[in-house]
Design an enzyme around this catalytic site. Sequence first.
Site, short mmCIF file in Angstrom:
data_model
loop_
_atom_site.label_atom_id
_atom_site.label_comp_id
_atom_site.label_asym_id
_atom_site.label_seq_id
_atom_site.Cartn_x
_atom_site.Cartn_y
_atom_site.Cartn_z
N ARG A 46 1.00 -1.33 0.01
CA ARG A 46 -0.11 0.12 -0.06
C ARG A 46 0.80 1.39 -0.05
NH1 ARG A 46 -1.35 1.44 4.60
NH2 ARG A 46 -2.33 -0.40 5.13
N TYR A 98 -16.16 16.98 -15.54
CA TYR A 98 -16.53 15.86 -15.51
C TYR A 98 -17.54 15.47 -14.35
CZ TYR A 98 -15.86 10.70 -15.36
OH TYR A 98 -15.91 9.28 -15.26
N ASP A 170 -6.94 19.56 -14.02
CA ASP A 170 -7.11 18.20 -14.24
C ASP A 170 -6.92 18.28 -15.89
OD1 ASP A 170 -8.44 15.94 -15.61
OD2 ASP A 170 -10.26 15.90 -14.33
N LYS A 195 -7.70 7.22 -19.56
CA LYS A 195 -7.79 7.84 -20.70
C LYS A 195 -6.48 7.78 -21.39
CE LYS A 195 -11.66 8.22 -18.54
NZ LYS A 195 -12.09 9.59 -17.94
#
Length: 379
Positions: A46, A98, A170, A195
């Site tokens: 982690r 978004y 972003d 993406k």
Amino acid sequence: MKFNTKTIHGGQEHDKAYGAVMPPIYQTSTYAQSTPGGHKGYEYSRTHNPTRHALENAFASIENGKFGLAFGSGLAAIDAVIKLLKPGDEVISTNDLYGGTYRLFTKVFENFGVKFHFIGMQEASKIEQYVNANTKLIWVETPTNPMMNIIDIKACAAIAKKHHLLLAVDNTFATPYLQQPLDLGADIVMHSATKYLGGHSDVVMGALVVKDAALAEKLYFIQNASGAICGPQDSFLVLRGIKTLHVRMQRHCENGKKVAEYLSAHPKIEKVYWPGFESHPNHEVAKSQMKDFGGMISFVTKGNNFEEAIKIVEKLKLFTLAESLGGVESLAGHPASMTHASIPKDEREKTGVVDSLIRLSVGIEDVEDLIADLKQALG
Ligand SMILES: *Cc1c(COP(=O)(O)O)cnc(C)c1O
């Protein structure tokens, strides 16, 4: 190192054990210690994983930052940024952003006492009237989804600096191939690596990149404490994707331009939204902060007929009707019935998401085949 070299070599070193050219997929949760605390830099996956680490270095390199962080999704990356804040803090955010980001801000973080102002930012000077003593962060998405508005990052950075606010961008739609927000004065760059960075529609992932060490330390703390990390296999896939980012983006831009020009000359089409057109209201800003104009295009048909738009997207054969974007294959979406269906009609129409709006993610196939597909579907 130039960008096209960084995508392949940036932040990378050959594997120390066997010289493997690609970092091995360290599919392990934990690492042997010789004595308590006696480890080789990795204790638990982690916190750190060598494959993820190689990817995080690549993220930092391509965005001209110093520190990269990888998350299990784009939204997990945004979640980590907002966790820098406290109840009572305020955020000024792009309004046509978004949908998932809007949902996270309003349905999750407003419950924790963070206040969000959603405003149009095409005129950056408008931001200043929303700044008060509680404001901590400006959240910018450019180009916006699905209307392809462009926001002036440098102008936003000047306002953020003046008022000692963080500026986060972003950069999912543009990618660092087209625009590098840290160089324009942003503090944090965020990606849905799902993406263009991944680029092959086979993984969901998020990224953050920063320059400042103290800010990086806070974000690494949140990444480890909240635990929204990505696995080593996915890290490997996105690292592989980044190596061809520049060649893919070049072709996305070339194909995008030809498709945008074809659509704008089509008798059935009312309007095409693409920042490469001189008639685009933010074209000059796009030209100054982006290297090219990308492969994301939206358009509306004459008469603005809902049923006709549905028929067009159903008839497309090479363009797959699907959510998401940025993969090698071309995708089409109908925001009014898909991504923006949950927003009331008059509300979504205020930002331009009308019934006949269709969004294209133009892929890297032969552009003649793509245009032939659009022609038969519009026919
Ligand atoms: C997809 C997307 C996100 C969310 O990313 P996920 O990887 O789906 O969580 C955020 N911003 C933009 C611009 C996106 O396109």
